[in-house]
Design a protein around this motif. Structure first.
Motif, PDB file in Angstrom:
ATOM      1  N   UNK A 217       0.687  -1.116  -0.122  1.00  0.00           N
ATOM      2  CA  UNK A 217      -0.066   0.260   0.300  1.00  0.00           C
ATOM      3  C   UNK A 217       0.547   1.299  -0.153  1.00  0.00           C
ATOM      4  N   UNK A 218       1.731   1.711   1.206  1.00  0.00           N
ATOM      5  CA  UNK A 218       2.798   2.455   0.359  1.00  0.00           C
ATOM      6  C   UNK A 218       3.210   2.685  -0.292  1.00  0.00           C
ATOM      7  N   UNK A 219       3.792   1.596  -1.078  1.00  0.00           N
ATOM      8  CA  UNK A 219       4.981   1.181  -2.047  1.00  0.00           C
ATOM      9  C   UNK A 219       3.749   1.949  -3.764  1.00  0.00           C
ATOM     10  N   UNK A 220       2.184   1.756  -3.530  1.00  0.00           N
ATOM     11  CA  UNK A 220       1.318   2.180  -4.623  1.00  0.00           C
ATOM     12  C   UNK A 220       0.823   3.964  -4.314  1.00  0.00           C
ATOM     13  N   UNK A 221       1.495   4.754  -3.297  1.00  0.00           N
ATOM     14  CA  UNK A 221       0.868   5.862  -3.088  1.00  0.00           C
ATOM     15  C   UNK A 221       1.597   6.630  -4.036  1.00  0.00           C
ATOM     16  N   UNK A 222       2.783   6.492  -4.082  1.00  0.00           N
ATOM     17  CA  UNK A 222       3.868   7.675  -5.127  1.00  0.00           C
ATOM     18  C   UNK A 222       3.226   7.373  -6.921  1.00  0.00           C
ATOM     19  N   UNK A 223       2.729   6.274  -7.511  1.00  0.00           N
ATOM     20  CA  UNK A 223       2.254   5.823  -8.915  1.00  0.00           C
ATOM     21  C   UNK A 223       0.932   6.557  -8.408  1.00  0.00           C
ATOM     22  N   UNK A 224      -0.054   5.767  -7.607  1.00  0.00           N
ATOM     23  CA  UNK A 224      -1.553   6.137  -7.961  1.00  0.00           C
ATOM     24  C   UNK A 224      -1.849   7.811  -8.002  1.00  0.00           C
ATOM     25  N   UNK A 225      -0.802   8.705  -7.094  1.00  0.00           N
ATOM     26  CA  UNK A 225      -0.780   9.615  -7.239  1.00  0.00           C
ATOM     27  C   UNK A 225      -0.926  10.980  -8.811  1.00  0.00           C
ATOM     28  N   UNK A 226       0.627   9.798  -9.488  1.00  0.00           N
ATOM     29  CA  UNK A 226       1.202  10.067 -10.090  1.00  0.00           C
ATOM     30  C   UNK A 226       0.016   9.959 -11.276  1.00  0.00           C
ATOM     31  N   UNK A 227      -0.802   8.619 -11.296  1.00  0.00           N
ATOM     32  CA  UNK A 227      -1.877   7.986 -12.145  1.00  0.00           C
ATOM     33  C   UNK A 227      -3.188   9.424 -12.123  1.00  0.00           C
ATOM     34  N   UNK A 228      -3.143   9.132 -11.523  1.00  0.00           N
ATOM     35  CA  UNK A 228      -4.837  10.238 -11.489  1.00  0.00           C
ATOM     36  C   UNK A 228      -4.838  11.884 -11.851  1.00  0.00           C
ATOM     37  N   UNK A 229      -3.548  12.508 -12.002  1.00  0.00           N
ATOM     38  CA  UNK A 229      -2.787  14.270 -12.031  1.00  0.00           C
ATOM     39  C   UNK A 229      -2.474  13.479 -13.383  1.00  0.00           C
ATOM     40  N   UNK A 230      -1.793  12.579 -14.153  1.00  0.00           N
ATOM     41  CA  UNK A 230      -1.616  12.575 -14.907  1.00  0.00           C
ATOM     42  C   UNK A 230      -2.904  12.171 -16.457  1.00  0.00           C
ATOM     43  N   UNK A 231      -4.207  11.563 -15.597  1.00  0.00           N
ATOM     44  CA  UNK A 231      -5.231  11.291 -16.133  1.00  0.00           C
ATOM     45  C   UNK A 231      -5.610  12.392 -16.204  1.00  0.00           C
ATOM     46  N   UNK A 232      -6.036  13.552 -15.374  1.00  0.00           N
ATOM     47  CA  UNK A 232      -7.034  14.602 -15.897  1.00  0.00           C
ATOM     48  C   UNK A 232      -5.652  15.637 -16.599  1.00  0.00           C
ATOM     49  N   UNK A 233      -5.150  15.908 -16.387  1.00  0.00           N
ATOM     50  CA  UNK A 233      -4.469  16.387 -17.023  1.00  0.00           C
ATOM     51  C   UNK A 233      -4.344  15.965 -18.463  1.00  0.00           C
ATOM     52  N   UNK A 234      -4.335  15.030 -18.835  1.00  0.00           N
ATOM     53  CA  UNK A 234      -4.594  14.578 -19.981  1.00  0.00           C
ATOM     54  C   UNK A 234      -5.761  15.134 -20.999  1.00  0.00           C
ATOM     55  N   UNK A 235      -6.946  14.336 -20.130  1.00  0.00           N
ATOM     56  CA  UNK A 235      -8.372  14.998 -20.069  1.00  0.00           C
ATOM     57  C   UNK A 235      -8.669  16.025 -20.434  1.00  0.00           C
ATOM     58  N   UNK A 236      -7.950  17.088 -20.416  1.00  0.00           N
ATOM     59  CA  UNK A 236      -8.380  18.578 -20.820  1.00  0.00           C
ATOM     60  C   UNK A 236      -7.236  18.900 -21.452  1.00  0.00           C
ATOM     61  N   UNK A 237      -6.419  18.554 -22.111  1.00  0.00           N
ATOM     62  CA  UNK A 237      -5.330  18.752 -22.851  1.00  0.00           C
ATOM     63  C   UNK A 237      -6.195  17.815 -24.499  1.00  0.00           C
ATOM     64  N   UNK A 238      -6.557  16.924 -23.735  1.00  0.00           N
ATOM     65  CA  UNK A 238      -7.788  16.648 -24.891  1.00  0.00           C
ATOM     66  C   UNK A 238      -8.619  17.330 -25.442  1.00  0.00           C
ATOM     67  N   UNK A 239      -9.682  17.350 -24.545  1.00  0.00           N
ATOM     68  CA  UNK A 239     -10.905  18.129 -24.805  1.00  0.00           C
ATOM     69  C   UNK A 239     -10.353  19.882 -25.357  1.00  0.00           C
ATOM     70  N   UNK A 240      -8.997  20.040 -24.798  1.00  0.00           N
ATOM     71  CA  UNK A 240      -9.376  21.792 -25.568  1.00  0.00           C
ATOM     72  C   UNK A 240      -8.444  22.142 -26.545  1.00  0.00           C
ATOM     73  N   UNK A 241      -7.773  21.030 -26.829  1.00  0.00           N
ATOM     74  CA  UNK A 241      -6.944  20.555 -28.349  1.00  0.00           C
ATOM     75  C   UNK A 241      -8.216  20.079 -29.188  1.00  0.00           C
ATOM     76  N   UNK A 242      -8.735  18.929 -29.042  1.00  0.00           N
ATOM     77  CA  UNK A 242      -9.810  18.661 -29.747  1.00  0.00           C
ATOM     78  C   UNK A 242     -11.232  20.262 -29.877  1.00  0.00           C
TER      79      UNK A 242
END
Length: 310
Positions: A217-242
């Motif tokens: 659980x402790x090892x998964x904390x950092x990649x989980x946080x990176x996954x959420x930020x990456x997903x949200x920012x990518x969704x915003x980029x795709x939406x705005x560029x499209x």
């Protein structure tokens, strides 16, 4: 003179629009060059990216469930619960992997289309060809840099920016944190799990499983946080560029005139009585040649030059 892309007033002092950087006199989209729709594929990619992020959070937080099942197995001396916990974890991870592969394919297709569209945008300055939108994700070591640079160029040329939007940097940094962190965490989990007893016989053996899930659980904390930020920012980029690309392409699409609407034919209120006809070439008030309303019809005897009735 106004820019054909954004509609702002332009000045001959500058060779390009100061808002969207389209060269003076150039259309929004270069005629003859193909463009592609990106809104639909972008929406599909966003759904897949969001689903992948949610599923990975389930995988990252699954050790909480594993801890509960390990404690219950210790209380009941039931090692089968540990096997069940392992099977459930593998199934969830498999579903997440399928969603991740689907999201990767859709994002690559969207990136290629968006990059290809910029070839038809006057004033665009892409640094990589459209092929790198695909190869950049597949070539080893290049996939640490090229995808970010391709998306950065697409964002600049689509959102009327000279500098790369900060959202691209946030997305790529968080993606690297997730990608590298997830691989390191998975390898560490595998090595730690191999050291556990296949069938624990005492409380110490069960407690080892509890500690294993706590560490995971402790090892998964950092990649989980990176996954959420990456997903949200990518969704915003795709939406705005499209949205920006679709608006520019629609603005350049010619609006063809509709078919002319012919006037409806107006028929007389009543037909003339027998023996009564309209004069040759006469035109009624309705505008239809040779047709006279009943009220305006003339008897045959009153028509000049007509023979009297016998």
């Amino acid at each position: 003179m106004r820019c054909q892309t954004c509609g702002d007033a332009t000045s001959p002092e500058h060779h390009e629009c100061q808002r969207c950087y389209t060269p003076l006199g150039q259309p929004a989209v270069t005629p003859g060059l193909p463009t592609y729709r990106v809104r639909g594929i972008g929406l599909a990619a966003n759904v897949a990216v969001g689903a992948t992020a949610v599923l990975y959070l389930v995988v990252a937080l699954y050790p909480l469930i594993g801890m509960v099942m390990a404690r219950r197995a210790m209380a009941n001396d039931d090692p089968d619960l540990l096997v069940s916990a392992l099977i459930i974890s593998a199934v969830v991870a498999l579903i997440m992997t399928v969603a991740q592969l689907t999201a990767a394919v859709l994002v690559i297709i969207w990136t290629w289309r968006a990059r290809k569209n910029t070839d038809a945008f006057p004033g665009a300055e892409p640094a990589f060809g459209p092929g790198w939108a695909i190869a950049g994700w597949l070539v080893p070591f290049a996939n640490f840099v090229v995808p970010a640079r391709v998306v950065a160029g697409v964002a600049r040329d689509s959102l009327w920016r000279r500098a790369t939007p900060p959202l691209v940097a946030v997305w790529w940094c968080s993606w690297l944190v997730f990608s590298i962190g997830e691989r390191l965490a998975t390898r560490a989990d595998d090595r730690a799990y191999e050291k556990l007893a296949e069938t624990p016989f005492d409380d110490a053996g069960y407690q080892a499983y509890v500690d294993h899930y706590q560490d995971a659980l402790l090892r998964n904390t950092v990649p989980a946080l990176g996954c959420v930020i990456a997903a949200v920012t990518l969704i915003l980029l795709i939406q705005r560029i499209s949205a920006a690309q679709e608006a520019r392409i629609a603005h350049a699409t010619p609006q063809w005139p509709t078919a002319p609407i012919w006037p409806a034919q107006v028929w007389p209120a009543a037909q003339p009585a027998s023996g009564v006809q309209s004069a040759p070439g006469a035109q009624s008030a309705s505008g239809v040649p040779g047709v006279q309303p009943a009220a305006a019809a003339q008897p045959l005897s009153e028509v000049p030059g007509a023979a009297p009735a016998s």
